[in-house]
Design an enzyme around this catalytic site. Structure first.
Site, PDB file in Angstrom:
ATOM      1  N   HIS A  30      -0.982  11.058  -2.234  1.00 35.32           N
ATOM      2  CA  HIS A  30      -2.297  10.617  -1.763  1.00 35.32           C
ATOM      3  C   HIS A  30      -3.253  11.761  -1.489  1.00 35.32           C
ATOM      4  CE1 HIS A  30      -5.301   9.431   1.273  1.00 35.32           C
ATOM      5  NE2 HIS A  30      -5.322   8.294   0.612  1.00 35.32           N
ATOM      6  N   ASP A  63      -1.208   6.317  -5.415  1.00 34.20           N
ATOM      7  CA  ASP A  63      -2.305   7.267  -5.560  1.00 34.20           C
ATOM      8  C   ASP A  63      -1.888   8.417  -6.461  1.00 34.20           C
ATOM      9  OD1 ASP A  63      -4.031   6.156  -3.234  1.00 34.20           O
ATOM     10  OD2 ASP A  63      -2.079   6.524  -2.310  1.00 34.20           O
ATOM     11  N   GLU A  68      -4.557   4.168  -8.035  1.00 32.46           N
ATOM     12  CA  GLU A  68      -5.827   4.757  -7.608  1.00 32.46           C
ATOM     13  C   GLU A  68      -5.883   6.223  -7.998  1.00 32.46           C
ATOM     14  OE1 GLU A  68      -8.600   5.763  -3.721  1.00 32.46           O
ATOM     15  OE2 GLU A  68      -7.062   4.214  -3.533  1.00 32.46           O
ATOM     16  N   HIS A  78       0.831  -1.200   0.000  1.00 30.52           N
ATOM     17  CA  HIS A  78       0.000   0.000   0.000  1.00 30.52           C
ATOM     18  C   HIS A  78       0.866   1.250   0.000  1.00 30.52           C
ATOM     19  CE1 HIS A  78      -2.983   2.751   2.238  1.00 30.52           C
ATOM     20  NE2 HIS A  78      -3.529   2.510   1.059  1.00 30.52           N
ATOM     21  N   GLU A 111       0.737  -0.468  -4.884  1.00 31.35           N
ATOM     22  CA  GLU A 111      -0.420   0.407  -5.011  1.00 31.35           C
ATOM     23  C   GLU A 111       0.055   1.829  -4.813  1.00 31.35           C
ATOM     24  OE1 GLU A 111      -3.847   2.822  -3.317  1.00 31.35           O
ATOM     25  OE2 GLU A 111      -1.894   2.336  -2.435  1.00 31.35           O
TER      26      GLU A 111
END
Length: 253
Positions: free
Chosen positions: A59, A46, A114, A15, A44
């Site tokens: 993020h 952002d 994301e 993450h 992962e």
């Protein structure tokens, strides 16, 4: 709809990279991505948008928590953002662009991207970030998939980059927590009601809500179920009863 590559199910997903602030490896930093690659984990990350339309790996929509600067990410151009150090980074890591991270990863591990909501309410807010992502990912040879809490953003990605695997980031959408959304919107999102409409091929769901019947129904239909964010081996054991793969942080999955 493009399928999620099998590599996403073959290895746990770190993450925001394999970050550890205690040793100066900050979330969504080049050091965190290097650590994940070295350990063989998927990544992962952002994305937010710069003022001049560049996809930035970060993020929050504000600089305050992760840097010594303040104010919206979108108020600054990419070149200026790229000069901002991530607070506590041992290697002096700065905010990277998506393009720079693609060069770093270079297909070594799968990359789960994301897109952060740009509307403030999971609605339509133009397609600037989606266009930037589609353009930057064009020609990338590694395994990559995109996702968002905002179904409208995945609908846009279906138009702009139809060959990219796309999914929905999802959870229970408690109206007490999602205060900018109407209760009926929360209910629709909690039931992942836009899955077919946006051409999704997977979900990444809150591990605490994996018992939801809708999640079980998707799994029964052979939809890959990813989950977020697992923070201990004990939680991992619980999550894997439903999830096909986990996104994790704070330990080695």
């Amino acid at each position: 709809m493009p399928a999620l590559p099998p590599s996403f199910l073959a290895r746990p997903i770190a993450h925001r990279g394999l970050h550890d602030r205690a040793v100066g490896v900050i979330e969504n930093s080049p050091a965190a991505f290097a650590a994940a690659i070295a350990a063989g984990y998927g990544i992962e990350l952002d994305l937010q948008l710069s003022r001049d339309g560049v996809a930035m790996v970060f993020h929050d929509d504000s600089l305050d928590r992760l840097t010594g600067e303040t104010g919206p990410v979108r108020a600054r151009d990419a070149a200026a953002l790229g000069q901002i150090a991530l607070a506590g980074a041992r290697a002096g890591d700065r905010i990277p662009t998506l393009g720079a991270v693609l060069e770093q990863v270079a297909g070594k591990v799968p990359l789960l991207i994301e897109l952060k909501d740009q509307s403030g309410g999971l609605g339509v807010a133009g397609r600037d970030l989606e266009r930037a992502v589609a353009a930057t990912l064009a020609g990338y040879r590694g395994d990559v998939a995109v996702m968002s809490f905002n179904p409208a953003m995945m609908a846009a990605m279906a138009d702009l980059a139809p060959d990219l695997p796309r999914g929905l980031t999802s959870c229970g959408f408690d109206p007490a927590e999602w205060t900018t959304l109407a209760p009926e919107t929360c209910a629709m999102l909690a039931e992942i009601g836009s899955f077919d409409a946006v051409g999704a091929s997977f979900i990444s769901h809150d591990w605490r809500d994996l018992a939801r019947p809708r999640v079980a129904a998707l799994k029964a239909a052979a939809v890959p179920i990813l989950c977020w964010t697992v923070k201990s081996p004990e939680v991992e054991q619980v999550a894997r009863q439903m999830a096909d793969q986990i996104t994790f942080e704070g330990y080695l999955a």
